[in-house]
Design a protein around this motif. Sequence first.
Motif, PDB file in Angstrom:
ATOM      1  N   LEU A 234       0.847  -0.859  -0.142  1.00 52.99           N
ATOM      2  CA  LEU A 234       0.405  -0.015   0.079  1.00 52.99           C
ATOM      3  C   LEU A 234       0.805   1.279  -0.765  1.00 52.99           C
ATOM      4  O   LEU A 234       1.085   2.191  -0.524  1.00 52.99           O
ATOM      5  N   MET A 235       1.990   1.129   0.884  1.00 50.95           N
ATOM      6  CA  MET A 235       2.749   2.491   0.536  1.00 50.95           C
ATOM      7  C   MET A 235       3.702   2.727  -0.586  1.00 50.95           C
ATOM      8  O   MET A 235       3.660   3.884  -1.135  1.00 50.95           O
ATOM      9  N   GLN A 236       3.688   1.315  -1.525  1.00 50.35           N
ATOM     10  CA  GLN A 236       4.690   1.363  -3.369  1.00 50.35           C
ATOM     11  C   GLN A 236       3.069   2.560  -3.630  1.00 50.35           C
ATOM     12  O   GLN A 236       3.780   2.906  -4.084  1.00 50.35           O
ATOM     13  N   ARG A 237       2.523   2.526  -3.304  1.00 50.57           N
ATOM     14  CA  ARG A 237       1.651   2.151  -4.072  1.00 50.57           C
ATOM     15  C   ARG A 237       0.440   3.557  -3.562  1.00 50.57           C
ATOM     16  O   ARG A 237       0.262   4.360  -4.315  1.00 50.57           O
ATOM     17  N   LEU A 238       0.664   4.257  -2.319  1.00 50.53           N
ATOM     18  CA  LEU A 238       0.399   5.646  -2.064  1.00 50.53           C
ATOM     19  C   LEU A 238       0.880   6.638  -3.112  1.00 50.53           C
ATOM     20  O   LEU A 238       2.294   6.948  -3.033  1.00 50.53           O
ATOM     21  N   ASP A 239       0.428   7.803  -3.451  1.00 50.98           N
ATOM     22  CA  ASP A 239       1.197   8.993  -4.261  1.00 50.98           C
ATOM     23  C   ASP A 239       1.264   9.975  -3.105  1.00 50.98           C
ATOM     24  O   ASP A 239       0.061  10.743  -2.477  1.00 50.98           O
ATOM     25  N   PHE A 240       2.574  10.304  -2.347  1.00 46.81           N
ATOM     26  CA  PHE A 240       2.351  11.290  -2.266  1.00 46.81           C
ATOM     27  C   PHE A 240       1.866  12.644  -2.037  1.00 46.81           C
ATOM     28  O   PHE A 240       1.521  13.661  -1.152  1.00 46.81           O
ATOM     29  N   LYS A 241       2.306  12.669  -3.070  1.00 45.01           N
ATOM     30  CA  LYS A 241       2.064  14.509  -3.596  1.00 45.01           C
ATOM     31  C   LYS A 241       0.681  14.348  -3.410  1.00 45.01           C
ATOM     32  O   LYS A 241      -0.176  15.483  -3.131  1.00 45.01           O
ATOM     33  N   ASN A 242      -0.417  13.972  -4.304  1.00 45.61           N
ATOM     34  CA  ASN A 242      -1.828  13.319  -4.093  1.00 45.61           C
ATOM     35  C   ASN A 242      -2.498  12.237  -2.953  1.00 45.61           C
ATOM     36  O   ASN A 242      -3.322  11.556  -4.334  1.00 45.61           O
ATOM     37  N   PRO A 243      -2.818  11.706  -2.342  1.00 42.79           N
ATOM     38  CA  PRO A 243      -2.467  10.509  -1.210  1.00 42.79           C
ATOM     39  C   PRO A 243      -4.471  10.353  -1.594  1.00 42.79           C
ATOM     40  O   PRO A 243      -5.030  11.411  -1.078  1.00 42.79           O
ATOM     41  N   ASN A 244      -4.838   9.079  -2.219  1.00 36.42           N
ATOM     42  CA  ASN A 244      -6.109   8.919  -1.882  1.00 36.42           C
ATOM     43  C   ASN A 244      -6.375   7.222  -1.499  1.00 36.42           C
ATOM     44  O   ASN A 244      -6.399   5.831  -1.998  1.00 36.42           O
ATOM     45  N   ILE A 245      -6.658   7.654  -0.274  1.00 33.79           N
ATOM     46  CA  ILE A 245      -5.938   6.202   0.687  1.00 33.79           C
ATOM     47  C   ILE A 245      -7.885   5.330   0.692  1.00 33.79           C
ATOM     48  O   ILE A 245      -7.382   4.363   0.462  1.00 33.79           O
ATOM     49  N   GLU A 246      -9.044   5.859   0.366  1.00 36.22           N
ATOM     50  CA  GLU A 246     -10.304   5.636  -0.242  1.00 36.22           C
ATOM     51  C   GLU A 246     -10.002   4.327  -1.173  1.00 36.22           C
ATOM     52  O   GLU A 246     -10.660   3.235  -1.020  1.00 36.22           O
ATOM     53  N   LYS A 247      -9.238   5.120  -1.929  1.00 35.01           N
ATOM     54  CA  LYS A 247      -9.333   4.103  -3.613  1.00 35.01           C
ATOM     55  C   LYS A 247      -8.135   3.197  -2.528  1.00 35.01           C
ATOM     56  O   LYS A 247      -8.592   2.003  -3.565  1.00 35.01           O
ATOM     57  N   ILE A 248      -7.007   3.433  -2.512  1.00 33.92           N
ATOM     58  CA  ILE A 248      -5.946   2.224  -1.831  1.00 33.92           C
ATOM     59  C   ILE A 248      -6.660   1.430  -1.128  1.00 33.92           C
ATOM     60  O   ILE A 248      -6.523  -0.518  -1.635  1.00 33.92           O
ATOM     61  N   ILE A 249      -7.763   1.498  -0.140  1.00 33.12           N
ATOM     62  CA  ILE A 249      -8.239   0.681   0.828  1.00 33.12           C
ATOM     63  C   ILE A 249      -9.735  -0.377   0.489  1.00 33.12           C
ATOM     64  O   ILE A 249      -9.152  -1.372   0.433  1.00 33.12           O
ATOM     65  N   ASP A 250      -9.844   0.401  -0.296  1.00 32.02           N
ATOM     66  CA  ASP A 250     -11.013  -0.546  -1.006  1.00 32.02           C
ATOM     67  C   ASP A 250     -10.104  -1.678  -2.362  1.00 32.02           C
ATOM     68  O   ASP A 250     -11.073  -2.539  -2.473  1.00 32.02           O
ATOM     69  N   SER A 251      -9.268  -0.984  -2.744  1.00 30.09           N
ATOM     70  CA  SER A 251      -9.014  -2.314  -3.818  1.00 30.09           C
ATOM     71  C   SER A 251      -8.150  -3.498  -2.582  1.00 30.09           C
ATOM     72  O   SER A 251      -7.703  -4.358  -3.472  1.00 30.09           O
ATOM     73  N   VAL A 252      -8.633  -3.409  -1.728  1.00 27.65           N
ATOM     74  CA  VAL A 252      -7.625  -4.472  -0.719  1.00 27.65           C
ATOM     75  C   VAL A 252      -8.980  -5.633  -1.050  1.00 27.65           C
ATOM     76  O   VAL A 252      -9.739  -5.703  -0.397  1.00 27.65           O
ATOM     77  N   ASP A 253      -7.814  -6.843  -0.708  1.00 26.50           N
ATOM     78  CA  ASP A 253      -9.609  -7.255  -0.346  1.00 26.50           C
ATOM     79  C   ASP A 253      -9.361  -8.645   0.808  1.00 26.50           C
ATOM     80  O   ASP A 253      -8.550  -9.394   1.125  1.00 26.50           O
TER      81      ASP A 253
END
Length: 184
Positions: A36-55
Amino acid sequence: MSAREKIGDLIEKPDFMNNGENKIIGTAYGTLVHNLMQRLDFKNPNIEKIIDSVDADDKTKKSLKRELENFLQSNLYKEVKNAKKVYKEAPFNLEVRAEEVYDIKDESKNDILMIQGIIDMYFENEEGIVLVDYKTDKVDTELELIKRYKKQLDYYEEALAKLTNKKIVKKYIYSFALKKEILV
């Protein structure tokens, strides 16, 4: 609390006892946090989108969301956000003498070993390069992590200095358990 209850806390329940939940534990949780940290955009973080993709089950998703939110509140994140350039998951190879890794007294102490690894993140600021290693270990103190991982970060520093030809000005462990960065 009985001994049986304590042991039960350490052992994952069999699937038939999990009520269909996809529970993620232990090292798998750490791997997921790193991903998740690898996928996190540090300039414009969208936590909801990343978390929604987790199974995963809702409890795990809430925990992961808190991990990311805590990171985004850290002083380290403020540094990363203002960095000139950020690099994630940087592979490296480093040659070291065997005696640096093992307690060797004979002539094999001069043998060369190849250490391979992946640096979680590093970034450039005005001063130079800042090295960051994420840890999800459950610890009580910063010192535990420093003792456990200082040598690893020293190798990372050596490899990164060779890779970039730049000075490493800071080394951090970011502890998700302690919810903060630790200067090593």
